[in-house]
Design a protein around this motif. Structure first.
Motif, PDB file in Angstrom:
ATOM      1  N   ASN A  60       4.051  -4.977  -2.526  1.00 18.88           N
ATOM      2  CA  ASN A  60       3.239  -5.810  -3.287  1.00 18.88           C
ATOM      3  C   ASN A  60       3.648  -7.333  -2.576  1.00 18.88           C
ATOM      4  OD1 ASN A  60       5.711  -6.468  -4.698  1.00 18.88           O
ATOM      5  ND2 ASN A  60       5.235  -4.837  -5.821  1.00 18.88           N
ATOM      6  N   GLU A  61       3.119  -8.362  -3.142  1.00 18.90           N
ATOM      7  CA  GLU A  61       3.314  -9.461  -2.949  1.00 18.90           C
ATOM      8  C   GLU A  61       4.907  -9.960  -2.857  1.00 18.90           C
ATOM      9  OE1 GLU A  61       0.746 -12.371  -4.283  1.00 18.90           O
ATOM     10  OE2 GLU A  61      -1.218 -11.485  -3.363  1.00 18.90           O
ATOM     11  N   ASN A  62       5.592  -9.777  -3.885  1.00 18.19           N
ATOM     12  CA  ASN A  62       6.737 -10.027  -4.221  1.00 18.19           C
ATOM     13  C   ASN A  62       7.878  -9.245  -3.025  1.00 18.19           C
ATOM     14  OD1 ASN A  62       6.146 -11.728  -6.392  1.00 18.19           O
ATOM     15  ND2 ASN A  62       6.460  -9.921  -7.976  1.00 18.19           N
ATOM     16  N   ALA A  63       7.551  -8.240  -2.949  1.00 19.69           N
ATOM     17  CA  ALA A  63       8.299  -7.262  -2.008  1.00 19.69           C
ATOM     18  C   ALA A  63       8.189  -7.869  -0.549  1.00 19.69           C
ATOM     19  CB  ALA A  63       7.769  -5.772  -2.157  1.00 19.69           C
TER      20      ALA A  63
ATOM     21  N   ALA B 195       7.603 -11.094   0.172  1.00 19.83           N
ATOM     22  CA  ALA B 195       7.985 -12.445   0.302  1.00 19.83           C
ATOM     23  C   ALA B 195       9.675 -12.080   0.240  1.00 19.83           C
ATOM     24  CB  ALA B 195       7.775 -13.231  -1.202  1.00 19.83           C
ATOM     25  N   LEU B 196      10.217 -11.149  -0.624  1.00 20.78           N
ATOM     26  CA  LEU B 196      11.422 -10.840  -0.543  1.00 20.78           C
ATOM     27  C   LEU B 196      12.281 -10.483   1.118  1.00 20.78           C
ATOM     28  CD1 LEU B 196      14.310 -10.725  -1.897  1.00 20.78           C
ATOM     29  CD2 LEU B 196      13.674  -8.376  -2.777  1.00 20.78           C
ATOM     30  N   ASN B 197      11.141  -9.508   1.506  1.00 17.97           N
ATOM     31  CA  ASN B 197      11.373  -9.049   2.818  1.00 17.97           C
ATOM     32  C   ASN B 197      11.445  -9.866   3.725  1.00 17.97           C
ATOM     33  OD1 ASN B 197      12.169  -5.758   2.772  1.00 17.97           O
ATOM     34  ND2 ASN B 197      10.928  -6.101   1.227  1.00 17.97           N
ATOM     35  N   GLN B 198      10.586 -11.000   3.679  1.00 18.71           N
ATOM     36  CA  GLN B 198      10.550 -12.042   4.814  1.00 18.71           C
ATOM     37  C   GLN B 198      11.792 -12.787   4.757  1.00 18.71           C
ATOM     38  OE1 GLN B 198       6.803 -14.268   5.410  1.00 18.71           O
ATOM     39  NE2 GLN B 198       6.256 -13.590   3.542  1.00 18.71           N
ATOM     40  N   ARG B 199      12.458 -12.793   3.658  1.00 18.60           N
ATOM     41  CA  ARG B 199      13.896 -13.573   3.532  1.00 18.60           C
ATOM     42  C   ARG B 199      15.077 -12.653   4.320  1.00 18.60           C
ATOM     43  NH1 ARG B 199      14.788 -14.646  -2.818  1.00 18.60           N
ATOM     44  NH2 ARG B 199      16.816 -15.508  -1.814  1.00 18.60           N
TER      45      ARG B 199
END
Length: 223
Positions: A17-20, A22-26
């Motif tokens: 999902n979008e949250n996952a 965004a987190l994995n981009q970090r």
């Protein structure tokens, strides 16, 4: 019945999902800024590669650093090291062995191992120098300088493809990418182009000669 790693999206997937995402981009940004990862993962240009490595690590339930250290770019394609294939086999099998036999072109190797879940001894396909020559693998000079070594690596690859395919995620090994030459196939884009590309039978005047069938060439088999 267990579900395949390839048929489900794990909860830890980069693309869940979008949250996952965004987190994995970090996570990926921290990895691409490291000089300890291979060069094709470094810097802004390597950020996307880091995200893919994270996704593969999630599906394989392993560390992203293990994936990044063993997934190399050969001729522009991702490829596992043979040592990684062997390591994946040993996560599910014990007593991995290389059975060598023959000499000269008949020199061959096959892998055997004991499956951990039921203690059954299983085997991979036999690989021989005769096969290597027939498939054109010996264009790689390593097949001439270290045939025993290459036979073991290819036998392990065959075993891995047959018995732990879900862990390899369809990615070829370095030896496969180097040894197997691509075949260029041109596919017609439109029915008109297909009609032009289709070989036509040339009919001669029936008064002078009977019609001759056009001989169609069979395509060569390849892997």
């Amino acid at each position: 019945m267990t579900e395949s790693n390839l048929s489900t999206i794990p909860e830890s997937s980069v693309y869940k999902n979008e949250n996952a995402f965004a987190l994995n981009q970090r996570y990926a940004k921290s990895l691409c800024n490291s000089t300890l990862v291979p060069t094709h993962y470094q810097g802004q240009a390597g950020l996307s590669n880091c995200l893919i490595a994270l996704e593969m690590a999630n599906r394989m339930n392993t560390s992203p650093l293990i994936v990044m250290q063993n997934l190399n770019i050969i001729k522009g394609k991702p490829a596992w090291s043979s040592q990684f294939i062997i390591a994946m086999i040993q996560t599910r099998f014990d007593d991995l062995d290389y059975e060598m036999s023959g000499k000269g072109d008949s020199l061959s190797c096959r892998c055997s191992a004991v499956r951990r879940k039921d203690k059954k001894k299983v085997y991979g396909s036999v690989v021989s120098l005769e096969m290597a020559k027939a498939e054109g693998w010996t264009s790689n000079k390593k097949w001439r300088t270290m045939p025993d070594h290459m036979l073991r690596f290819r036998a392990a690859t065959f075993f891995g493809r047959q018995h732990v395919a879900d862990l390899l995620l369809g990615v070829q090994t370095e030896e496969e990418v180097v040894d197997i030459q691509p075949v260029n196939v041109t596919v017609p884009n439109t029915p008109h182009e297909a009609a032009i590309a289709q070989p036509k039978e040339i009919k001669e005047d029936p008064v002078f000669e009977e019609e001759k069938p056009v001989k169609q060439e069979e395509p060569d088999d390849f892997f």
